[in-house]
Design a protein around this motif. Structure first.
Motif, mmCIF file in Angstrom:
data_model
loop_
_atom_site.group_PDB
_atom_site.id
_atom_site.type_symbol
_atom_site.label_atom_id
_atom_site.label_comp_id
_atom_site.label_asym_id
_atom_site.label_seq_id
_atom_site.Cartn_x
_atom_site.Cartn_y
_atom_site.Cartn_z
ATOM 1 N N SER A 1 0.628 -1.026 -0.033
ATOM 2 C CA SER A 1 0.214 0.170 0.457
ATOM 3 C C SER A 1 1.003 0.967 -0.294
ATOM 4 N N THR A 2 0.416 2.401 -0.800
ATOM 5 C CA THR A 2 0.373 3.910 -0.400
ATOM 6 C C THR A 2 1.427 3.891 0.947
ATOM 7 N N LYS B 1 6.132 4.626 4.932
ATOM 8 C CA LYS B 1 7.169 4.456 6.065
ATOM 9 C C LYS B 1 8.079 3.591 5.441
ATOM 10 N N SER B 2 8.805 2.551 4.219
ATOM 11 C CA SER B 2 9.871 2.322 3.956
ATOM 12 C C SER B 2 10.535 3.122 3.779
#
Length: 326
Positions: A303-304, A309-310
């Motif tokens: 997901s976006t 977060k990554s």
């Protein structure tokens, strides 16, 4: 005084346990480390080295003693089953070695930098000893997973210590999963209720006990001028908890201190992480391990929100220089 410790691990954490053992030898003259081996390979290795301070215990012995573990094993992941066994190994040792007066469970990824005697002086006659996470400002969001950390948990072989331990063992048999649910999380969040529930529980306050990525940002580190001993707010660093220390390549690791916006520099890098890394590399070579696999993988999501977060994690790692290689 003889110090009694126990830990549990599988073959992937054998270099960590051998490093833990070396660090204990350097700082304690008389101790026993009971090692619950969660696979045959690690058990056979420890049997071969025949150290008088290490007592290897097979997971088969534990499951024979507590047959109900086999039912729990069927409905839990590997790491959840390991969490389930942390309390059981403590009870097993008291049952099998009844002369044991005080037993301390240690996570396998601890490493001692000085004597733990100050902790025992602080515990005195307490029946149970536990340590708060002591999260830094950027780690407070993780408080929901538990006020206390299972890295060090001490039990005295008395009425109150055994009652607390036996309840913990039964709690973990009933529910021990790697998720938050109804005020529980793994084997850890049960500890939140101990100070009010049991007599004789002492919360260890020594600044040098269980220094870790989630709390190191709160403290001032320096080296003692004469001895070069690492000081944490002017107290000796007793042990560091190398949680989330992950291998990413040959002799190359991510420390994950960036998760708490802590820069990997100075004493933290050169005097804490580098010595530990050298020890792991040494034992990786001894054991012919090219890569240490960790079972507790993060869930992947495309997901976006998770992509952002990554990206944020990668930026923090870059800014904090959260990569170490020798």
């Amino acid at each position: 005084m003889k110090y009694n410790y126990c830990t549990l691990f599988d073959k992937n954490y054998l270099p960590h346990v051998l490093s833990l053992y070396d660090s204990l030898k350097r700082n304690i003259s008389n101790f026993t480390l009971y090692c619950l081996c969660m696979d045959d390979e690690s058990h056979q290795y420890l049997q071969r080295i025949k150290s008088h301070s290490i007592i290897p215990i097979s997971y088969r012995q534990l499951e024979s003693h507590y047959a109900e573990l086999l039912n729990a094993k069927k409905n839990r992941s590997r790491v959840e089953y390991y969490f389930t066994c942390s309390s059981a190994i403590c009870s097993f040792i008291f049952d099998s070695y009844p002369a044991t007066e005080l037993l301390t469970y240690l996570d396998a990824d601890l490493y001692f930098f000085s004597s733990p005697v100050p902790i025992y002086e602080e515990l005195k006659d307490a029946s149970v000893g536990i340590i708060e996470h002591g999260f830094s400002f950027f780690g407070k969001r993780y408080l929901k997973y538990g006020r206390f950390n299972v890295g060090w948990v001490s039990f005295r072989n008395d009425q109150f210590g055994r009652k607390c331990l036996e309840d913990w063992r039964k709690n973990c048999l009933e529910w021990c999963y790697d998720r938050l649910e109804d005020g529980k999380f793994a084997d850890q969040k049960y500890l939140d209720y101990w100070p009010e529930k049991y007599s004789g529980v002492h919360i260890i306050t020594h600044a040098g006990a269980n220094l870790a990525p989630w709390n190191v940002g709160r403290f001032r580190l320096k080296l003692a001028p004469a001895t070069h001993q690492i000081l944490v707010n002017n107290q000796n660093l007793i042990f560091y908890h190398f949680a989330s220390f992950k291998q990413v390549d040959t002799n190359s690791y991510i420390t994950n201190v960036s998760k708490y916006l802590v820069p990997l520099t100075g004493i933290l890098r050169n005097n804490i992480y580098i010595p530990y890394l050298r020890s792991l590399i040494k034992y990786n070579e001894v054991l012919s391990i090219k890569f240490n696999h960790k079972d507790r993988a993060e869930a992947k999501n495309s997901s976006t929100k998770n992509k952002l977060k990554s990206a944020s994690r990668n930026l923090r790692k870059f800014i904090c220089r959260d990569h170490i290689k020798i």
